[in-house]
Design a protein around this motif. Structure first.
Motif, PDB file in Angstrom:
ATOM      1  N   TYR A   9       0.920  -1.145  -0.180  1.00 43.14           N
ATOM      2  CA  TYR A   9      -0.271  -0.094   0.361  1.00 43.14           C
ATOM      3  C   TYR A   9       0.337   1.210   0.219  1.00 43.14           C
ATOM      4  O   TYR A   9       1.713   1.268   0.839  1.00 43.14           O
ATOM      5  N   ASN A  10       0.610   1.967  -0.902  1.00 44.25           N
ATOM      6  CA  ASN A  10       1.027   3.379  -1.100  1.00 44.25           C
ATOM      7  C   ASN A  10       0.535   4.619  -1.437  1.00 44.25           C
ATOM      8  O   ASN A  10      -0.609   4.387  -1.638  1.00 44.25           O
ATOM      9  N   ASP A  11       1.593   5.960  -1.940  1.00 45.56           N
ATOM     10  CA  ASP A  11       0.563   6.797  -1.881  1.00 45.56           C
ATOM     11  C   ASP A  11      -0.475   6.647  -3.039  1.00 45.56           C
ATOM     12  O   ASP A  11      -1.739   7.444  -3.458  1.00 45.56           O
ATOM     13  N   THR A  12       0.351   6.629  -3.949  1.00 41.12           N
ATOM     14  CA  THR A  12      -0.352   6.151  -5.509  1.00 41.12           C
ATOM     15  C   THR A  12      -1.957   4.863  -5.079  1.00 41.12           C
ATOM     16  O   THR A  12      -2.936   5.523  -5.457  1.00 41.12           O
ATOM     17  N   LEU A  13      -1.432   4.179  -4.899  1.00 44.06           N
ATOM     18  CA  LEU A  13      -2.363   3.840  -4.407  1.00 44.06           C
ATOM     19  C   LEU A  13      -3.814   3.883  -3.636  1.00 44.06           C
ATOM     20  O   LEU A  13      -4.922   4.351  -3.660  1.00 44.06           O
ATOM     21  N   LEU A  14      -3.679   5.084  -2.724  1.00 44.25           N
ATOM     22  CA  LEU A  14      -4.391   5.358  -2.156  1.00 44.25           C
ATOM     23  C   LEU A  14      -4.633   6.715  -2.792  1.00 44.25           C
ATOM     24  O   LEU A  14      -6.392   7.056  -2.710  1.00 44.25           O
ATOM     25  N   THR A  15      -4.440   7.308  -4.025  1.00 40.32           N
ATOM     26  CA  THR A  15      -4.687   8.017  -4.673  1.00 40.32           C
ATOM     27  C   THR A  15      -6.128   7.709  -5.739  1.00 40.32           C
ATOM     28  O   THR A  15      -6.815   8.444  -5.837  1.00 40.32           O
ATOM     29  N   MET A  16      -5.309   6.480  -6.125  1.00 39.41           N
ATOM     30  CA  MET A  16      -6.289   5.379  -6.714  1.00 39.41           C
ATOM     31  C   MET A  16      -7.825   5.428  -6.057  1.00 39.41           C
ATOM     32  O   MET A  16      -9.205   5.083  -6.405  1.00 39.41           O
ATOM     33  N   GLN A  17      -7.475   5.097  -5.389  1.00 39.52           N
ATOM     34  CA  GLN A  17      -8.865   4.666  -4.052  1.00 39.52           C
ATOM     35  C   GLN A  17      -9.666   5.979  -3.806  1.00 39.52           C
ATOM     36  O   GLN A  17     -10.375   6.117  -3.572  1.00 39.52           O
ATOM     37  N   THR A  18      -8.877   7.435  -3.440  1.00 38.81           N
ATOM     38  CA  THR A  18      -9.668   8.352  -3.671  1.00 38.81           C
ATOM     39  C   THR A  18     -10.011   8.571  -4.864  1.00 38.81           C
ATOM     40  O   THR A  18     -11.380   9.293  -4.752  1.00 38.81           O
ATOM     41  N   ALA A  19     -10.059   8.619  -5.983  1.00 39.68           N
ATOM     42  CA  ALA A  19     -10.545   8.839  -7.591  1.00 39.68           C
ATOM     43  C   ALA A  19     -11.817   7.484  -7.155  1.00 39.68           C
ATOM     44  O   ALA A  19     -12.917   8.098  -7.875  1.00 39.68           O
ATOM     45  N   ILE A  20     -12.000   6.660  -6.577  1.00 42.89           N
ATOM     46  CA  ILE A  20     -13.018   5.720  -6.178  1.00 42.89           C
ATOM     47  C   ILE A  20     -13.693   5.726  -5.068  1.00 42.89           C
ATOM     48  O   ILE A  20     -15.386   5.931  -5.946  1.00 42.89           O
ATOM     49  N   CYS A  21     -13.452   6.892  -4.561  1.00 43.85           N
ATOM     50  CA  CYS A  21     -14.792   7.678  -3.503  1.00 43.85           C
ATOM     51  C   CYS A  21     -14.952   8.423  -3.950  1.00 43.85           C
ATOM     52  O   CYS A  21     -16.227   8.799  -4.102  1.00 43.85           O
ATOM     53  N   TYR A  22     -14.022   9.473  -5.296  1.00 46.63           N
ATOM     54  CA  TYR A  22     -14.892  10.229  -5.503  1.00 46.63           C
ATOM     55  C   TYR A  22     -16.425   9.926  -5.997  1.00 46.63           C
ATOM     56  O   TYR A  22     -17.440  10.957  -6.632  1.00 46.63           O
TER      57      TYR A  22
END
Length: 482
Positions: free
Chosen positions: A374-387
């Motif tokens: 789990y890294n910054d890139t994955l968190l960004t992808m999951q944030t996009a899912i959230c949006y």
């Protein structure tokens, strides 16, 4: 007619359907010992269980009857004397119908090789294998390992073949290590020790390293082989090894659950997550218990169960365990996503997403490997899912455009996030770009057998219904249907 004789065909059908005896018994709501009696030819499944058994094994009722008839004889089968079993023999050992599946190294890659010359000659593995193997020489073993194989006792060979995993690096292992693993499979209490445990750790690590490229179809059999060996021998090893073996079992079962999640077999996903939890509890591995709850929260998202997702994510954060900050970060992000699925706006969960990023940036002591991917890139992808879930697909597209770069992901994960980007584009009113992205995603899904990605693309097509006659959308529909 008196029953007797091992039903190899039934055993092979179970393994081909990727069940252990225990998981098949669980699916049938019965005892594992009963499944064992069927496979040993000591009993028959009761009639009302046979339709469900056939369905689970992916065979027809008629084919199931053939598999069950295989182990019947007109006389009881006498067990062979112990000395006869262990004695060297020049006769080839019987190969069950369909052949054994033996993992071997081919060009530095572990592949499952069926010990059946006909199957090999008609498979796409043929060009990769030595001619002697395809021709069926030396019991279909790779030439590089033939000398070591011949030097082993028939008991050790039988043990390796029956478990189908200990030879997964046959040409690469030295004879001493190969012999040690075979002995441990035959007599765990006497021979299962630290080096053998390390061997299984390496097997699991290799499976994890290859997962994103090979996909679950090729990775699952090896992972279930590791789990099966642990499951079978945990009761027999020395007490001081049992806890470590159960820790590895919990890690292996959690990974098996993830692989079944990728093929969207949610029943077996939950089974293996529950198995991981049970082993982690027995081993006293509290961190793994919290991590399994996080995985169950992810499964709840796949099943569109936001209430369950929310409470599971909260339980991860407030349980009696110490988790790496990266695992905590992902659980906070999961909580935020569940809240938007329940009606919260993107702005309302902004503070939680900020908290997740702060946790991800915190320093860990490095002792735990949980969530190491789990890294910054994955968190960004999951944030996009959230949006996207919050009704802000344009903000999601901006994040995908910023961070969705192919060399940052495995082929399988890149294809999956492409499918999510396609969905966001469709919801943002860009059908042609959404369809083109979807076609690119489908190619990755096919190469890595990711049904999870294919299911997302089905959802993308739903979003694209207003533009169903556009050429790009038609192409995506054809690709997804193929």
């Amino acid at each position: 007619m008196i029953l007797g004789g091992r039903r190899h065909g039934l055993i092979q059908a179970r393994k081909a359907a990727i069940y252990t005896q225990e998981s098949l018994a669980h699916a049938l709501d019965m005892d594992m010992k009963t499944v064992g009696t069927w496979e040993r030819g000591e009993a028959e499944p009761v009639p009302y269980k046979r339709p469900k058994l056939a369905k689970l094994l992916n065979v027809t009722l008629a084919e199931l009857e053939v598999l069950l008839a295989e182990g019947t004889t007109e006389r009881p089968v006498e067990p062979a004397p112990a000395a006869e079993v262990a004695a060297p023999s020049s006769e080839p050992e019987p190969t069950p119908r369909g052949g054994w599946l033996l993992p071997v190294m081919v060009n530095g890659r572990s592949v499952l090789v069926p010990l059946n010359a006909t199957t090999l000659s008609t498979s796409d593995l043929g060009p990769l294998l030595p001619p002697a193997l395809v021709a069926g020489d030396e019991a279909n073993l790779p030439a590089a390992g033939a000398a070591e194989w011949d030097a082993m006792s028939p008991l050790s060979r039988r043990s390796l073949l029956a478990r189908g995993l200990a030879a997964s690096a046959l040409p690469a292992l030295g004879l001493d290590e190969l012999q040690r693993v075979a002995e441990a499979m035959a007599d765990a209490r006497r021979y299962f020790d630290g080096p053998v445990l390390d061997y299984f750790r390496r097997q699991l690590a290799a499976c994890k390293a290859d997962d994103g490229t090979l996909g679950p179809a090729k990775t699952l059999p090896l992972v279930l082989g590791v789990v099966g060996a642990i499951e079978e021998h945990a009761r027999d090893v020395k007490p001081n090894l049992r806890r470590e073996l159960l820790r590895l079992g919990a890690e292996s079962a959690e990974f098996a659950g993830w692989l079944f999640r990728d093929v969207r077999d949610f029943g077996r996903t939950l089974y293996w997550y529950d198995r991981a939890m049970e082993w982690a509890q027995e081993a006293g591995d509290t961190a793994m218990q919290g991590y399994v709850l996080l995985k169950k929260a992810q499964l709840a998202f796949d099943q569109r169960e936001p209430q369950q997702m929310l409470t599971l994510a909260q339980a991860v954060q407030h349980g009696p365990w110490s988790l790496p900050s990266r695992v905590q970060a992902e659980s906070v992000q999961q909580e935020a996503r569940a809240e938007v699925m329940l009606g919260a706006t993107a702005d309302a969960v902004g503070p939680k997403l900020d908290q997740a990023r702060q946790l991800l940036g915190a320093r860990d002591d490095g002792a735990s490997t949980l969530g190491a991917h789990y890294n910054d890139t994955l968190l960004t992808m999951q944030t996009a899912i959230c949006y996207t879930e919050a009704g802000a697909p344009r903000r999601a597209v901006e994040l995908y455009d910023e961070s969705l770069v192919e060399d940052r992901f495995s082929p399988r994960d890149y294809g999956f996030f492409l499918s999510l980007r396609a969905g966001s584009l469709a919801l943002a009113g860009e059908p042609d770009e959404a369809a083109r992205t979807g076609v690119e995603s489908a190619a990755r899904a096919d190469s890595t057998s990711s049904r999870r990605t294919k299911q997302e693309l089905v959802r993308v097509l739903e979003y694209l219904r207003p533009w169903t006659n556009r050429p790009a959308v038609t192409q995506l529909r054809e690709v997804v249907a193929s």
